[in-house]
Scaffold this motif. Sequence first.
Motif, short mmCIF file in Angstrom:
data_model
loop_
_atom_site.label_atom_id
_atom_site.label_comp_id
_atom_site.label_asym_id
_atom_site.label_seq_id
_atom_site.Cartn_x
_atom_site.Cartn_y
_atom_site.Cartn_z
N LEU A 105 0.83 -1.20 0.00
CA LEU A 105 0.00 0.00 0.00
C LEU A 105 0.87 1.26 0.00
O LEU A 105 0.57 2.23 -0.70
CB LEU A 105 -0.94 0.01 1.21
N LEU A 106 1.94 1.25 0.78
CA LEU A 106 2.85 2.39 0.79
C LEU A 106 3.42 2.67 -0.60
O LEU A 106 3.73 3.81 -0.95
CB LEU A 106 4.00 2.14 1.76
N GLU A 107 3.58 1.60 -1.39
CA GLU A 107 4.16 1.74 -2.73
C GLU A 107 3.10 1.93 -3.81
O GLU A 107 3.45 2.07 -4.99
CB GLU A 107 4.99 0.49 -3.05
N ASP A 108 1.82 1.93 -3.42
CA ASP A 108 0.75 2.00 -4.41
C ASP A 108 0.63 3.42 -4.98
O ASP A 108 0.51 4.39 -4.25
CB ASP A 108 -0.57 1.58 -3.76
N HIS A 109 0.66 3.50 -6.29
CA HIS A 109 0.63 4.81 -6.96
C HIS A 109 -0.68 5.54 -6.70
O HIS A 109 -0.69 6.75 -6.46
CB HIS A 109 0.85 4.65 -8.46
N GLU A 110 -1.80 4.83 -6.76
CA GLU A 110 -3.09 5.50 -6.60
C GLU A 110 -3.21 6.13 -5.22
O GLU A 110 -3.67 7.27 -5.07
CB GLU A 110 -4.23 4.50 -6.82
N PHE A 111 -2.78 5.41 -4.21
CA PHE A 111 -2.85 5.90 -2.83
C PHE A 111 -2.00 7.16 -2.67
O PHE A 111 -2.45 8.18 -2.14
CB PHE A 111 -2.39 4.80 -1.87
N PHE A 112 -0.76 7.10 -3.16
CA PHE A 112 0.14 8.25 -2.98
C PHE A 112 -0.19 9.39 -3.93
O PHE A 112 0.01 10.56 -3.58
CB PHE A 112 1.59 7.80 -3.11
#
Length: 556
Positions: free
Chosen positions: A79-86
């Motif tokens: 999740l930390l690496e997820d583009h959409e989240f960031f």
Amino acid sequence: MRTICGVAASKGIAIGKLCIRQNPAEMKNMPPAADANIEIQRLYAARTAAERKINKLYRQALHKFGAEDSLIFKSHIMLLEDHEFFDHIQSHILHDHMTAESAVYMTAQHFYQFFSEMEDEYMRARDTDIRDVARHLLRYLNPDYAEQLNGMREKGIVAVEELLPSEAVTFNRRKVLAFLSKSGSRYSHAAILLRNAGIPYVVGLEDSYQSLVQAETVVVDGFTGDVVLNPDTMALREYGEKQYEYFLHLHALHELRGCPSVTRDGYRIDIHANIGHVEDVQQVLDNDADGIGLLRTEFLYLGNNMDCSEEGQFQAYKKVLEKMQGKRVVIRTLDVSEEPEISQWRYGDRVNPAMGFRAIRFSLRRPDLFLTQLRAILRASVYGKAAVLFPVVTSEEEVIKAKALLQQARASLEAEGVPVADKIEIGIMIETPAAVILSDRLASMVDFFSIGTNDLTQYILATDRMNDSIASLYNPRHPAVLRMIDMTVANAKKHGIWTSICGESAADAELLRFYLAMGVEELSVAPSSVLELRRIVRQTTLGKYKDRIIQKYCNG
């Protein structure tokens, strides 16, 4: 003295001072950011620090609880690496002029709401993961807005509105005697971790949670879900005795190592263990399981350091088989709902992946990956007693295709001069109503059934065990569920194959007589449940009324 009631999520009795975690400061009327570039830099610094922390949590969980239960923290890193989240966080910073902490908070609220409203169990369970990851980011951006357990000067019982997975790993076991929570489910990641740790836990106190502010000392009954506020002398004596009895009970279980799981009147049932990683084999041995009823192979495909090549898989299966020294190891083929390398957070238009492209469907669509796994299993089969298990089967055609690929893998290895066991048992998981209805036909095609009661119960009752609002409808003892299990076992016996019960239901002491009466050959449970079930079996007298027992449960 007053007693309030929640849901028992982890066994045990605890008596101690109450410590209520204070909610974090509310993020209201935050001033706009002065410099978006500085906020972006702060955000990325927080992400780096959070990733280090979560990796540390993963290693702690791996050491304390085993591989399967530690994988939750791998998903947090994803999740930390997820583009959409960031991208969502950065958009708030760049376009709405928010500070990094405000942007994280708003994004977490958005995603939390999004996942919590989903119908699918797997996806909705991600809402707590969102909150946990956001807490790690906020911890480094501004600790005032991050939920944290209060420091405890003495031993006590901790009450929280919601217990996060990271807190179930990092709490001080010398200080925390038990947990209470306002919300939550006995099937949550935190509850599973605490059960494995042997820490009493009561969830779902809901409106009664507010009453805790009136208590200084509490008793937590992890067997019934009762919480006694300010217990009097009589209650303290009663629960103290119950606590001591439980301690003696745990000690007595260890005396059952090496004993067979046979009823007083001679009915035997083998008790095997479910594991998710090579390192978990030690738990199987420590608890004296009769074998491994389910080796989940997804661990080979998760994480940057995992090796899912044929050689990597072969070495892993070989190691497990050698450690088990001739006891059966059932290896379940890959059960994922998409390409292993794709982030589990990206599902596009697939709103319900748990009921879509997964398990045997995925494997048959990707024969290259499937053949690699089958070759590795066959190569390892000469080092012990291996069995192969195909998950989420719904048709005869799937079994025919899977067996054909298994035969293709065997033929290719034999042509290369690679030794393979003469006989390897083939089984399928019965975890859909379709498989139950077809079990009379499927039984003629395989050597055994493994009834996956968790998914089967959900599919039969159209309910979700991790949805707090309908969790009460998830009932493994429902007559419809038990009738389908009875039908499956009867069809298996008709064709001379054996049956294993797998899932939470397999460890249900109330259903044990039902499974014994049907003549189920094996239960497959968490390693920590093996000796307790063995004790119950050895104290049971089935008698001559087996048919009546089956009818009793099937008729509700």
